[in-house]
Design an enzyme around this catalytic site. Sequence first.
Site, short mmCIF file in Angstrom:
data_model
loop_
_atom_site.label_atom_id
_atom_site.label_comp_id
_atom_site.label_asym_id
_atom_site.label_seq_id
_atom_site.Cartn_x
_atom_site.Cartn_y
_atom_site.Cartn_z
N ASP A 149 0.81 -1.22 0.00
CA ASP A 149 0.00 0.00 0.00
C ASP A 149 0.85 1.27 0.00
O ASP A 149 0.38 2.32 -0.43
CB ASP A 149 -0.96 0.00 1.20
N PHE A 153 0.91 2.28 -3.98
CA PHE A 153 -0.15 3.29 -4.02
C PHE A 153 0.29 4.64 -3.45
O PHE A 153 -0.11 5.68 -3.95
CB PHE A 153 -1.39 2.78 -3.25
N TYR A 219 -9.87 0.07 1.49
CA TYR A 219 -9.46 0.07 2.89
C TYR A 219 -9.15 1.45 3.44
O TYR A 219 -8.58 2.27 2.73
CB TYR A 219 -8.22 -0.82 3.09
#
EC number: 1.4.3.-
Lengths: 452, 452
Positions: A149, A153, A219
């Site tokens: 993540d 990202f 999330y």
Amino acid sequence: MVSVLGFYKDGSVNIWVRPIEGITVIVDLDKVAVVEYSDYEVLPLPKAMGTEYQAASEIKPPFPIPVKPITLVQPDGPSFKINGQQISWADWSFHAAFDVRAGLVISMASIFDMNKGKYRRVLYKGHLSEAFVPYMDPTEGWYYKTYFDGGEFGFGLSAVSLQPQKDCPPSAAFFDGHYADQYGNPVRIENGFLRVRTIVEVRKEVSLVLRMVIVVGNYDYITDWEFKRSGSIKVRVGLSGIIEARATHYTHEEQIKEDLYGTLVAENTIATNHDHYLTYYLDLDIDGEENSLVKTKMKTATSNGDTPRKSYWTVVRETVKNELDARMKLGGEPDYLVITNPNKMTKMGNKVGYRLLPSSPSTSLLLNDDYPQFRASFTKYQVWVTPYNRSEVWAGGLYADRSHGDDTLYTWTNSNRDIENKDIVLWHMVGFHHIPAQEDFPIMPTQVMGLS
Amino acid sequence: MVSVLGFYKDGSVNIWVRPIEGITVIVDLDKVAVVEYSDYEVLPLPKAMGTEYQAASEIKPPFPIPVKPITLVQPDGPSFKINGQQISWADWSFHAAFDVRAGLVISMASIFDMNKGKYRRVLYKGHLSEAFVPYMDPTEGWYYKTYFDGGEFGFGLSAVSLQPQKDCPPSAAFFDGHYADQYGNPVRIENGFLRVRTIVEVRKEVSLVLRMVIVVGNYDYITDWEFKRSGSIKVRVGLSGIIEARATHYTHEEQIKEDLYGTLVAENTIATNHDHYLTYYLDLDIDGEENSLVKTKMKTATSNGDTPRKSYWTVVRETVKNELDARMKLGGEPDYLVITNPNKMTKMGNKVGYRLLPSSPSTSLLLNDDYPQFRASFTKYQVWVTPYNRSEVWAGGLYADRSHGDDTLYTWTNSNRDIENKDIVLWHMVGFHHIPAQEDFPIMPTQVMGLS
């Protein structure tokens, strides 16, 4: 090359709950062309009943029993002072910055020593380094879902604007975050992070909290840095958001005879088992640059027979000399992990230091030679210590998205450098295994993990 | 027979910091006579400089940098309703009582199911059962300091009045506690416990907290029961107070060549190593009386080779059949512990249940055949489950103060009764090993441990 996932947007504002399962589409981003298409399984589209979650939407009864409004009041205003990105509050002074990859970065955190009349450094720099989120479904369409993540990202890139009064108390102040997009254009995230004072658990203890909310796909990570008047720092992550779901034929648990790698949380909807591992980069400079890691163990000892008491525990302190000895899984033997400054002593001769209070000691259960685990080898231990090296910042490698696992915290520490009385970096991983429960659907109640 | 300790009261309001060390006095309470006197060592009296801690006293500068006032406001008043000892707030309803031994007792806790339009039971009864506090100094004068703070002192008997606005927010309500003293006279503890709403960590989450502060000798236990809107219950203990200290000749760490069983925290003052183990009695009745303990393990599995993924973890659920299998030390294998009602299912066929989220998984390090450990054999595991038996309430025995270890949670569970789909009691121990640090002197910064 990217794998494109399909979701059906009709029938719910919650796009994540209606996956179009059983299709794999690989797109070549350079050619802007579909290079692979596989329709390997026909599965129903989950109905996604009652998955509305936006406050603005019309939500139908029944409603839970309401509670009356509650708010924090500071009649004389907030106690913090802001000068650019420099923040001071109570005895603390530090710098808070926004980074497109790390999100919130705390640096130069120092605490005022009222007896010496000066600030003493605690943390040179601290931030999230990487997160690994492997899903536990090894089948076509899911096996590659092993996200980084941070490196894939970006925590800062995924930060969302905070809502005054909702995400934080009335006296909060906000900072915008800025970054350059893929075309080089500046982007501003309004209220990207903030500082806020809050009353915490015990007695009239007041502390300062800096918050950033990061939304990576489905999330939500609610990340907090809490500065306490006692001198301790607490770092927390609240996990919430929407469970990543897979479509299935089944509508009731009793129909399921095979392993579906998750929990049936609604008709035709499996919430897949997964993990979250968040690794923090903590360049501690406790009362100076040179610090050491001291493992303080409690060992059962036998008494000498002078009294009826047969046993007690005694303290065995061991300064960790090198990187390999500093790799640790927690939760086994009773111990305290302390970062000390061996060059500074109190009047009584005790070494100055900070203790690490970990929570949720989980480590990855994947096999070491499994490709995603090889890339995420930094999830095999919760504690690592390295000598400061400006090129070692991202636990999963600088180019995490294309990593083959050769530039990670694991590979760096294999060189087993000396870490005693050096400018050291503590890497600490918090993590948890998530077996979804039905009440995690459609929105997961926040679960908090962290360290102090 | 009691051992009487001596403290010098002059020079500090803090009587605990000036122990008169090296003397043992045994008093026969029936005869009201000293039956044993031993003056075995001459040690200095600690000077106890700067150990003033009362707010009313004149505290001298330097002072830390102050923070401005902060308070919670509820313009429409609190959301809780009180009817005698029955409290309702949001979807929760429960009974709160004062018990001279257990302190705060929560019973009949139920949560409103808005879809079914009725309350569903979660907890039949829950309270602190026992606390074991062994000190790790095996020498004359200290070896017997292995306290049972519940059975020997009484949590309710040791409760102190809470101070409005200091121990709790302005909208708090208070309950008095009542008990009979040793002559049978009624005693009232004003504001002995309370309920209060507080804003907790994440977003605009509001929860209800019931607090009781217990002061056993030098130690403070700040015990909280927090009811959340998500349906979860959080039980916390904050440890604070004054470290139990031993006098010593030494004034600097470098002089010390032997094991003194603690840390030199001030001149002539050793804060002794010790543990705190608090065992909770939790008679869960989740959606009915018959419940089971389900151990939910995560096991690494190997993929079948259809995809490049080699491994994942899968869930293995095991219903625990009997008491011996329910005795567990936590922190080793990854698992979820869930109390389920195997007779109630959700629409999807998932069993109704609550998960235990433990913290600080410490167990006693004393040898099993050491007398204090034999009496405190309930500290060898963090989790126990027993079938409900009205005579099994106190983990260290009904007469804990004179226990020889034959009436404890350990001895009861040796009969290995069946616990599957029964009216069961979950016993959970939270605990921590305390190696005192210099900053724990004279007053320890609060450390919190707990379960959800």
